[in-house]
Design an enzyme around this catalytic site. Structure first.
Site, PDB file in Angstrom:
ATOM      1  N   ARG A  71       0.679  -1.034   0.061  1.00  0.00           N
ATOM      2  CA  ARG A  71      -0.211  -0.186  -0.086  1.00  0.00           C
ATOM      3  C   ARG A  71       0.928   1.415  -0.449  1.00  0.00           C
ATOM      4  O   ARG A  71       0.670   2.398  -0.961  1.00  0.00           O
ATOM      5  CB  ARG A  71      -1.158  -0.199   1.146  1.00  0.00           C
ATOM      6  N   HIS A  75       0.414   4.125  -2.872  1.00  0.00           N
ATOM      7  CA  HIS A  75       0.321   6.249  -2.598  1.00  0.00           C
ATOM      8  C   HIS A  75       1.447   6.712  -3.083  1.00  0.00           C
ATOM      9  O   HIS A  75       0.983   7.653  -3.204  1.00  0.00           O
ATOM     10  CB  HIS A  75      -0.415   5.622  -0.862  1.00  0.00           C
ATOM     11  N   ASN A 103      -3.009   8.511   4.522  1.00  0.00           N
ATOM     12  CA  ASN A 103      -2.164   7.460   4.480  1.00  0.00           C
ATOM     13  C   ASN A 103      -1.965   7.812   5.809  1.00  0.00           C
ATOM     14  O   ASN A 103      -0.908   6.983   6.755  1.00  0.00           O
ATOM     15  CB  ASN A 103      -0.815   8.820   4.510  1.00  0.00           C
ATOM     16  N   HIS A 200      -5.686  -6.035  -3.204  1.00  0.00           N
ATOM     17  CA  HIS A 200      -6.216  -6.052  -1.707  1.00  0.00           C
ATOM     18  C   HIS A 200      -6.263  -7.284  -1.058  1.00  0.00           C
ATOM     19  O   HIS A 200      -7.127  -7.354  -0.262  1.00  0.00           O
ATOM     20  CB  HIS A 200      -7.775  -4.895  -1.984  1.00  0.00           C
TER      21      HIS A 200
END
Length: 329
Positions: A71, A75, A103, A200
């Protein structure tokens, strides 16, 4: 941070994820041929092994590390390209990306710090933090039972990190048109969107990420009708309307520490956790890919690797190699 630093960090409050309208405005481009899998072959040949060892050690103590690193890389790349800007700390005067609303839940930054320290001991000032993060994300997937791949390297670290830029990140509440726009503006296709959504398969989400689907969904329905009823009921038990447990939430699929295609199988049955997950079934091409990946882990693994390489080739124009991943030089 040294005096006269060019680090620019700011914060603007907003609950909505805003999208840059064109790649140029976002400062993104594809690095393409400027990256090389052999970039450190002569200057730091043992760098990858050092990063892998740092990820292994962290995973031995915390099984949430793989999802966190994957992740974190995503990001990073979706804001200013893959330049390690997500790793920079906020200062007294400015707020960095890592402290922007989407975040706040990012963690495991220490893994990158440890890897950087190990690499610096071998090759001072050679390997960028952005490359270390890209390698760590690859290792997180591979060490969780997923595919491995040769990571193109040669990224440079950026000197700009703005919390306000986190509004550009695709939100879990997005419909298909919104998430598609977010990807396409970064030169990524529907195939990339669906394959990368497969990330995911790892991890956990707090109630706030999906409560829009189980509480006051719209003017006439409390629960999103596209959800499997028993799945929705289980989420309601975990995240009731008056929930006061900050740590409450759900795993992203039923095998949260194993990288596999179970995520796609669940999405196809109406058991995707986020609105953006279920939205994949509202577009014919995306729905077909969900079905394809649900039926073939091999097909998913291949597509995921190809899409990860494309995403991790997004550049925002990093200019240096940080000595400490948390501060600019």
């Amino acid at each position: 941070m040294r005096s006269g630093s060019l680090l620019t960090i700011e914060m603007r409050s907003s609950g909505a994820a805003l999208i840059c309208w064109v790649l140029v405005l976002c400062g993104l481009s594809h690095l393409g041929n400027s990256l090389s899998v052999n970039y450190y072959k002569k200057t730091c040949p043992k760098a990858e092994a050092a990063v892998t060892e740092s990820v292994k050690l962290a995973m031995a103590n915390d099984n949430t590390v793989p999802a966190a690193l994957l992740r974190m890389h995503f990001h990073d790349c979706f804001i200013r390209g893959c330049d390690g800007s997500v790793l920079l700390n906020s200062t007294k005067k400015h707020t960095a990306e890592k402290d922007g609303p989407p975040n706040i839940s990012l963690h495991a930054f220490y893994v990158i710090d440890n890897a950087k320290k190990a690499v610096e001991e071998m090759c001072p000032g050679v390997v960028s933090c952005a490359d270390i993060l890209a390698l760590a994300a690859r290792d997180a997937v591979a060490l969780s039972g997923g595919p491995t791949w040769d990571v193109p390297k040669g990224r440079k670290d950026g000197r700009i990190s703005k919390a306000s830029d986190t509004r550009q990140l695709p939100a879990p509440t997005f419909n298909f048109a919104q998430v598609h726009q977010s990807f396409s503006q970064r030169g990524l296709s529907i195939e990339d969107l669906v394959a990368l959504s497969g990330g995911h398969t790892l991890g956990f989400a707090h109630c706030s990420s999906f409560q829009n689907r189980i509480h006051n969904f719209d003017a006439t329905q409390m629960v999103d009708p596209s959800m499997n009823p028993s799945f929705a009921a289980s989420l309601l038990r975990i995240c009731p309307a008056n929930n006061k447990v900050k740590a409450a939430g759900s795993t992203m699929d039923t095998t949260p520490v194993t990288f596999d295609n179970v995520y796609f199988q669940l999405v196809g049955k109406g058991k995707g956790l986020f609105s953006s997950d279920s939205a994949l079934l509202t577009d014919p091409k995306a729905k077909a890919l969900v079905s394809k990946f649900a039926g073939s882990n091999k097909a998913f693994r291949k597509a995921f690797v190809e899409s990860m390489i494309r995403m991790s080739s997004l550049s925002g124009g990093g200019v240096e190699v940080r000595l400490d991943c948390r501060v600019v030089r």
